[in-house]
Structure formats: C-alpha cells, structure tokens
Design an enzyme around this catalytic site. Structure first.
Site, PDB file in Angstrom:
ATOM      1  N   SER A  91       0.195   2.980  -1.525  1.00  0.00           N
ATOM      2  CA  SER A  91       1.375   3.727  -1.962  1.00  0.00           C
ATOM      3  C   SER A  91       1.327   5.195  -1.559  1.00  0.00           C
ATOM      4  O   SER A  91       2.372   5.834  -1.443  1.00  0.00           O
ATOM      5  CB  SER A  91       1.546   3.614  -3.482  1.00  0.00           C
ATOM      6  OG  SER A  91       1.876   2.290  -3.824  1.00  0.00           O
ATOM      7  N   GLU A 259      11.244   6.334  -9.222  1.00  0.00           N
ATOM      8  CA  GLU A 259      10.365   5.215  -8.898  1.00  0.00           C
ATOM      9  C   GLU A 259      10.285   4.183 -10.022  1.00  0.00           C
ATOM     10  O   GLU A 259      10.012   4.528 -11.176  1.00  0.00           O
ATOM     11  CB  GLU A 259       8.933   5.710  -8.610  1.00  0.00           C
ATOM     12  CG  GLU A 259       8.035   4.571  -8.142  1.00  0.00           C
ATOM     13  CD  GLU A 259       6.540   4.864  -8.233  1.00  0.00           C
ATOM     14  OE1 GLU A 259       6.149   5.788  -8.972  1.00  0.00           O
ATOM     15  OE2 GLU A 259       5.770   4.141  -7.590  1.00  0.00           O
ATOM     16  N   ASP A 264       4.900  -2.737  -9.027  1.00  0.00           N
ATOM     17  CA  ASP A 264       3.607  -2.864  -8.335  1.00  0.00           C
ATOM     18  C   ASP A 264       2.489  -3.290  -9.286  1.00  0.00           C
ATOM     19  O   ASP A 264       1.690  -4.171  -8.950  1.00  0.00           O
ATOM     20  CB  ASP A 264       3.273  -1.507  -7.699  1.00  0.00           C
ATOM     21  CG  ASP A 264       1.886  -1.458  -7.092  1.00  0.00           C
ATOM     22  OD1 ASP A 264       1.681  -2.112  -6.051  1.00  0.00           O
ATOM     23  OD2 ASP A 264       1.006  -0.776  -7.659  1.00  0.00           O
ATOM     24  N   HIS A 268       0.142  -6.637  -8.892  1.00  0.00           N
ATOM     25  CA  HIS A 268      -1.329  -6.668  -8.883  1.00  0.00           C
ATOM     26  C   HIS A 268      -1.848  -7.625  -9.959  1.00  0.00           C
ATOM     27  O   HIS A 268      -2.843  -8.312  -9.752  1.00  0.00           O
ATOM     28  CB  HIS A 268      -1.906  -5.266  -9.125  1.00  0.00           C
ATOM     29  CG  HIS A 268      -1.801  -4.345  -7.945  1.00  0.00           C
ATOM     30  ND1 HIS A 268      -2.522  -4.535  -6.786  1.00  0.00           N
ATOM     31  CD2 HIS A 268      -1.062  -3.238  -7.736  1.00  0.00           C
ATOM     32  CE1 HIS A 268      -2.238  -3.563  -5.926  1.00  0.00           C
ATOM     33  NE2 HIS A 268      -1.342  -2.771  -6.475  1.00  0.00           N
ATOM     34  N   HIS A 307       6.258  -0.886  -0.216  1.00  0.00           N
ATOM     35  CA  HIS A 307       5.577  -2.080   0.320  1.00  0.00           C
ATOM     36  C   HIS A 307       5.804  -3.185  -0.696  1.00  0.00           C
ATOM     37  O   HIS A 307       6.328  -2.924  -1.787  1.00  0.00           O
ATOM     38  CB  HIS A 307       4.059  -1.834   0.496  1.00  0.00           C
ATOM     39  CG  HIS A 307       3.426  -1.352  -0.773  1.00  0.00           C
ATOM     40  ND1 HIS A 307       3.184  -2.175  -1.858  1.00  0.00           N
ATOM     41  CD2 HIS A 307       3.031  -0.106  -1.160  1.00  0.00           C
ATOM     42  CE1 HIS A 307       2.662  -1.473  -2.833  1.00  0.00           C
ATOM     43  NE2 HIS A 307       2.568  -0.204  -2.456  1.00  0.00           N
TER      44      HIS A 307
END
Ligand code: MG
Ligand code: ZN
Length: 370
Positions: A91, A259, A264, A268, A307
């Site tokens: 990131s 954001e 994310d 994970h 991503h």
C-alpha cells in the site's frame, strides 16, 4: 401566419441566439458535452478502497439491498498496480504512485526508489492555494494516507510520519493514530503543535461533528479505528461529509482523499463478511460524495483501489437470498487490475486501462496546478 408574426418570431430566435452565444462565450467551461458538468472540476474527491478488487465490488453488489452508487457512475476503467520493485505492490508504493505519480519500492512513502522525496498532489494543490485533506479508517499515519502527506523510506516509521503532518500539507486529516501524535518515544505532544497551527484537534466523532473549523485534526482512535462490523459502520460517511464541509470553505477548491482502509484488513484476514461490510461502508461515503457532485456540479469523484487483497473468487451465491460464497487464494495482496469509477467534470479521463501513476498528471491538469 401573418408577416408581422414571422418577423417577430425571427427576432425572438435572433436575440435568443445572441444571448446564448454571449453566455457560452463568457462561460467557456460550460459548453462541455457531459450532462451540464463543466469541463474542469473545482474540487476532486478521490476514494481508495484499500484491497478492493472487482470481486469485492461484485460481492457487495450481490448482497446489497440497494443498487450501489458506483453503478450510477458514468465512467469506469481498470488500473495496473505494480510497484517499481514488485509485481505485487504494497500500500505504501501504491499510495506513492497515486499521490505522486512515481513508482517506488514496496514500503516507501513519497520517495523515488533512490530515496529522493517527490511532491504529492496534496503538496502541489496547497502550493496553488487549494485546500487539502485525507480521511481514513486506519491510522492517518498508515501507508495509504501517509503516501499523500509524508516522505519516508519506511512505512513503519509512524512517529516520524506523524511529524510530517506538522508541515501543514493537509488542512483536514481524520482517522485513527492518536498514539503516534501523543504517546511518542520522544515524549512530544504533537497535538499542541497542531493547535498552535490553527487545527481544531478532536478525538471523538461527536467533537468532530461539532467542529466548524477549516483545519481539523481528527484522531478518532489510538491506532486503527474499529471494524465496520463493530459499531463503526457509517462513520466514514460522516467523516467525509465533515471534511468536505471544512475544505469547501476555500473558494479556490479542494482535493480530498478518502480511504476505505479496512477492506484490506478483512482481505488479509480472509473474512468475507467483514470484507463486504467494509466495501459497503465506503459505498455510503461514496454515495454522499456522488450526491455532493450532483448538487455542486463542480466536483469530480473518482473511486479506485491501490491493489486487490486476498485473491477473492466468488464461487457461488444467490441473488434472491442476497448471499455470496467466496474463497480467498492468499492472505496477502494480488496483482490483478483494480476498478476505477468516475463521475463529474473530467470523469471521462479515467477510462480504459490506466497505470497507478496516471492519476497525478490528470489531477494536476484538471485542477490547473502549477
Ligand atoms: Mg491503506
Ligand atoms: Zn494489505
């Protein structure tokens, strides 16, 4: 039809054409093709869904009771995400690419691969008299917001990164991370410096909502904010609205990065419910921004990702029951193209397959930054 009437009618048309020509001539930005949006935006709101691939968006579309606002965006595209060092980016390098237009090594913020600082779109906007802001549900010192504000060879140097916020690059920053400003190894209290610089420093959502300042430091948690599933759902929308309220006081315009940080984190953790919840949480903030763009007519909204995280594959589901089944291929990031959705003045520039370094020059040109 009498001759008098025809002459009168022609006169009316003649004057209408003259008046319209004068109007268009004096408003050169208003004759663009796209639904009355001017050719250039005064403001840009950029959303980054950290780890938000097409699969995460698809899953959110499938389970949502309402049509997602991104489906109403006029333009869509795809973005390449690789860094200078790795096919699969982290990131920090991705934020640097978007914020500064420079590919760097994984782990680095606001620097070229040889550790030379590079200017970010926020710094450039500030230099041109615009207002600037970052909003996140992670610590504001975490890689994505930090890529727009800080210059550091190591994304983990949170206390050094916090010091970069004292340069005044962003007028508004809201997220977690109060520990990096208050509980520091050097014993400094950076919030007192921020107050001296004119920031309204707030620590709760209530305090934030009451602020009427043009400069706000919102440190709403010690490190990252809670999960959307744990009573944080909807807060990003409030944070976004408050940031826009503060920044829009500047008639020269603003640029804001928002954001959805924890898409994310959920990737994970390979937790599909959490993953979808975080996309839907950012979606509410995007919906607010979309309506702001529709009302103001002068604001470009771009939604993308740094991503994909988790290698999510949707292997089944039921659109009537609003359920999806998914499997994750990894507990890390992947290299797939990520989506771009854009709406408002200049939105047509964010289509096709872009690279993550293409945002910076496009934002720079659209905001006429020097
Ligand atoms: Mg992030
Ligand atoms: Zn990640």
């Amino acid at each position: 039809m009498g001759l008098k009437f025809i002459i009168m009618k022609n006169r009316v048309i003649f004057f209408a054409v003259i008046i319209l020509s004068i109007y268009l001539f004096s408003h050169p930005d208003l004759n663009a093709a796209d639904g009355n949006f001017p050719r250039r935006p005064l403001n840009i709101i950029l959303f980054i869904g950290d780890g938000m691939g097409v699969a995460q968006v698809s899953a959110a579309i499938a389970v949502s009771d309402n049509t997602l606002v991104v489906e109403r965006f006029k333009y869509a595209g795809l973005c390449k995400t690789s860094s200078s060092s790795n096919y699969v980016t982290d990131s920090a390098a991705a934020a640097t690419a978007v914020a500064c237009g420079v590919k760097t090594k994984n782990g680095m913020l606001g620097m070229s691969p040889d550790s030379v600082s590079v200017i970010s779109i926020m710094e450039l906007a500030k230099r041109n008299g615009l207002s600037t802001g970052v909003v996140s549900t992670s610590a504001v010192t975490h890689a994505t917001p930090a890529g727009f504000v800080a210059h550091n060879a190591g994304r983990g140097n949170y206390e050094e990164i916090a010091l970069d916020f004292l340069k005044g690059t962003v007028d508004v920053f809201i997220g977690g991370g109060s520990n990096h400003f208050l509980k520091r190894k050097d014993g400094k209290d950076l919030t007192s410096d921020l107050r001296k610089m004119g920031y309204d420093v707030v620590f709760t959502l209530d305090e934030l909502m009451k602020s009427s300042s043009e400069k706000i430091a919102g440190l709403l948690d010690t490190v990252h904010m809670a999960r959307s599933l744990d009573n944080r759902f909807g807060m990003l929308e409030s944070m976004t609205a408050k940031a826009v309220e503060a920044l829009s006081k500047n008639k020269k315009g603003f640029i804001l990065m928002v954001e959805g940080s924890q898409i994310d984190f959920a990737g994970h953790a390979q937790d599909l419910d959490w993953n979808i919840s975080e996309v839907l949480d950012m979606e509410r903030a995007v919906d607010w921004a979309f309506n702001y763009a529709e009302k103001s007519r002068n604001t470009l909204v771009v939604v993308t990702a740094d991503h994909e995280t988790g290698g999510l594959a949707l292997t089944g589901g039921n659109l009537i029951k609003k359920s999806v089944n998914g499997v994750f291929a990894t507990n890390g990031h992947t290299a797939v193209l990520v989506p771009i959705f854009s709406h408002g003045p200049g939105a047509e520039k964010f289509t096709g397959i872009m690279d993550n370094t293409d945002f910076f020059p496009k934002f720079k040109e659209l905001l006429k930054l020097k």
